[in-house]
Design a protein around this motif. Structure first.
Motif, PDB file in Angstrom:
ATOM      1  N   UNK A  21     -28.797  62.428 -57.939  1.00  0.00           N
ATOM      2  CA  UNK A  21     -30.221  62.115 -57.769  1.00  0.00           C
ATOM      3  C   UNK A  21     -30.472  60.616 -57.890  1.00  0.00           C
ATOM      4  N   UNK A  22     -29.859  59.991 -58.864  1.00  0.00           N
ATOM      5  CA  UNK A  22     -30.036  58.542 -59.037  1.00  0.00           C
ATOM      6  C   UNK A  22     -29.489  57.800 -57.823  1.00  0.00           C
ATOM      7  N   UNK A  23     -28.303  58.169 -57.395  1.00  0.00           N
ATOM      8  CA  UNK A  23     -27.664  57.509 -56.249  1.00  0.00           C
ATOM      9  C   UNK A  23     -28.494  57.659 -54.981  1.00  0.00           C
ATOM     10  N   UNK A  24     -29.061  58.845 -54.776  1.00  0.00           N
ATOM     11  CA  UNK A  24     -29.819  59.121 -53.549  1.00  0.00           C
ATOM     12  C   UNK A  24     -31.312  58.804 -53.690  1.00  0.00           C
ATOM     13  N   UNK A  25     -31.749  58.427 -54.869  1.00  0.00           N
ATOM     14  CA  UNK A  25     -33.174  58.138 -55.075  1.00  0.00           C
ATOM     15  C   UNK A  25     -34.034  59.379 -54.991  1.00  0.00           C
ATOM     16  N   UNK A  26     -33.539  60.482 -55.554  1.00  0.00           N
ATOM     17  CA  UNK A  26     -34.258  61.758 -55.521  1.00  0.00           C
ATOM     18  C   UNK A  26     -34.674  62.170 -56.925  1.00  0.00           C
ATOM     19  N   UNK A  27     -35.727  62.973 -57.039  1.00  0.00           N
ATOM     20  CA  UNK A  27     -36.070  63.491 -58.361  1.00  0.00           C
ATOM     21  C   UNK A  27     -35.068  64.564 -58.791  1.00  0.00           C
ATOM     22  N   UNK A  28     -34.694  64.538 -60.063  1.00  0.00           N
ATOM     23  CA  UNK A  28     -33.845  65.573 -60.644  1.00  0.00           C
ATOM     24  C   UNK A  28     -34.737  66.404 -61.554  1.00  0.00           C
ATOM     25  N   UNK A  29     -34.891  67.674 -61.213  1.00  0.00           N
ATOM     26  CA  UNK A  29     -35.826  68.548 -61.899  1.00  0.00           C
ATOM     27  C   UNK A  29     -35.082  69.474 -62.856  1.00  0.00           C
ATOM     28  N   UNK A  30     -35.512  69.491 -64.107  1.00  0.00           N
ATOM     29  CA  UNK A  30     -34.984  70.405 -65.115  1.00  0.00           C
ATOM     30  C   UNK A  30     -35.737  71.723 -64.943  1.00  0.00           C
ATOM     31  N   UNK A  31     -35.327  72.514 -63.984  1.00  0.00           N
ATOM     32  CA  UNK A  31     -36.105  73.650 -63.498  1.00  0.00           C
ATOM     33  C   UNK A  31     -35.795  74.971 -64.185  1.00  0.00           C
ATOM     34  N   UNK A  32     -34.530  75.190 -64.514  1.00  0.00           N
ATOM     35  CA  UNK A  32     -34.092  76.493 -65.004  1.00  0.00           C
ATOM     36  C   UNK A  32     -33.718  76.458 -66.480  1.00  0.00           C
ATOM     37  N   UNK A  33     -33.819  77.623 -67.098  1.00  0.00           N
ATOM     38  CA  UNK A  33     -33.285  77.778 -68.441  1.00  0.00           C
ATOM     39  C   UNK A  33     -32.432  79.040 -68.470  1.00  0.00           C
ATOM     40  N   UNK A  34     -31.412  79.004 -69.286  1.00  0.00           N
ATOM     41  CA  UNK A  34     -30.549  80.171 -69.446  1.00  0.00           C
ATOM     42  C   UNK A  34     -31.146  80.997 -70.573  1.00  0.00           C
ATOM     43  N   UNK A  35     -31.491  82.233 -70.273  1.00  0.00           N
ATOM     44  CA  UNK A  35     -32.130  83.114 -71.255  1.00  0.00           C
ATOM     45  C   UNK A  35     -31.129  83.754 -72.203  1.00  0.00           C
ATOM     46  N   UNK A  36     -29.929  84.017 -71.690  1.00  0.00           N
ATOM     47  CA  UNK A  36     -28.910  84.667 -72.512  1.00  0.00           C
ATOM     48  C   UNK A  36     -27.583  83.947 -72.339  1.00  0.00           C
ATOM     49  N   UNK A  37     -26.781  84.007 -73.380  1.00  0.00           N
ATOM     50  CA  UNK A  37     -25.437  83.464 -73.292  1.00  0.00           C
ATOM     51  C   UNK A  37     -24.568  84.549 -72.663  1.00  0.00           C
ATOM     52  N   UNK A  38     -24.137  84.319 -71.458  1.00  0.00           N
ATOM     53  CA  UNK A  38     -23.353  85.324 -70.732  1.00  0.00           C
ATOM     54  C   UNK A  38     -21.877  85.282 -71.093  1.00  0.00           C
ATOM     55  N   UNK A  39     -21.491  84.329 -71.893  1.00  0.00           N
ATOM     56  CA  UNK A  39     -20.085  84.219 -72.255  1.00  0.00           C
ATOM     57  C   UNK A  39     -19.267  83.699 -71.094  1.00  0.00           C
ATOM     58  N   UNK A  40     -17.998  83.520 -71.337  1.00  0.00           N
ATOM     59  CA  UNK A  40     -17.113  83.030 -70.279  1.00  0.00           C
ATOM     60  C   UNK A  40     -16.936  84.109 -69.219  1.00  0.00           C
ATOM     61  N   UNK A  41     -17.037  83.699 -67.982  1.00  0.00           N
ATOM     62  CA  UNK A  41     -16.971  84.634 -66.865  1.00  0.00           C
ATOM     63  C   UNK A  41     -15.552  84.810 -66.318  1.00  0.00           C
ATOM     64  N   UNK A  42     -14.639  83.958 -66.752  1.00  0.00           N
ATOM     65  CA  UNK A  42     -13.312  83.895 -66.132  1.00  0.00           C
ATOM     66  C   UNK A  42     -12.515  85.186 -66.182  1.00  0.00           C
ATOM     67  N   UNK A  43     -12.779  86.063 -67.155  1.00  0.00           N
ATOM     68  CA  UNK A  43     -12.006  87.300 -67.241  1.00  0.00           C
ATOM     69  C   UNK A  43     -12.779  88.520 -66.733  1.00  0.00           C
ATOM     70  N   UNK A  44     -13.934  88.280 -66.137  1.00  0.00           N
ATOM     71  CA  UNK A  44     -14.747  89.382 -65.623  1.00  0.00           C
ATOM     72  C   UNK A  44     -14.488  89.587 -64.139  1.00  0.00           C
ATOM     73  N   UNK A  45     -14.684  90.810 -63.686  1.00  0.00           N
ATOM     74  CA  UNK A  45     -14.540  91.110 -62.254  1.00  0.00           C
ATOM     75  C   UNK A  45     -15.753  90.553 -61.512  1.00  0.00           C
TER      76      UNK A  45
END
Length: 147
Positions: free
Chosen positions: A49-73
């Motif tokens: 965003x800084x490099x391109x001169x664009x706004x960076x929006x803090x839009x989302x929040x994580x509601x739950x800790x989903x844990x590491x996904x690496x061992x899930x199907x």
């Protein structure tokens, strides 16, 4: 063909550069943030965003800790991510975009793409919020790596 005409023809056949209107990123859980000390996707988004001169929006929040996904199907990842995200309503008001003359282009950044479940879940949340505000929005995604 004259040199002048060649330049005109080349100019006419070039596609305009694609440019998003804003950049956002996939949030990490508080636990992951404490463990890592930073959010890789947020750092990537802020730098772009800084490099391109664009706004960076803090839009989302994580509601739950989903844990590491690496061992899930793949199916488990999509199920886990279904309700993992929400919009930070105090950060961004979609209704401000109602009078935007064209679809608002949002670039959503994540660090790693494996199955697409994270980006898919974030995209659904963003599109739902935009739809409720009667805003036409296009989401584009960018990741640093694919695993």
């Amino acid at each position: 063909m004259s040199e002048e005409l060649t330049l005109i023809c080349e100019k006419e056949t070039r596609k305009p550069l694609w440019r998003p209107d804003a950049v956002t990123y996939v949030p990490v859980s508080d636990e992951r943030l404490a463990e890592r000390g930073f959010n890789q996707a947020e750092r990537l988004a802020a730098g772009l965003a800084i490099t391109a001169g664009l706004p960076c929006v803090d839009l989302l929040q994580r509601q739950i800790n989903t844990g590491k996904q690496s061992f899930k199907s793949r199916a488990e990842r999509f199920e886990t991510m279904k309700h993992a995200f929400s919009i930070k309503l105090d950060e961004f008001d979609f209704s401000l975009l109602r009078n935007y003359s064209k679809p608002f282009k949002l670039l959503l950044i994540d660090d790693i793409y494996t199955t697409g479940s994270t980006l898919d879940a974030c995209g659904h949340v963003i599109l739902h919020a935009a739809s409720k505000a009667s805003v036409t929005l296009e989401i584009y995604t960018l990741t640093l790596a694919r695993s």
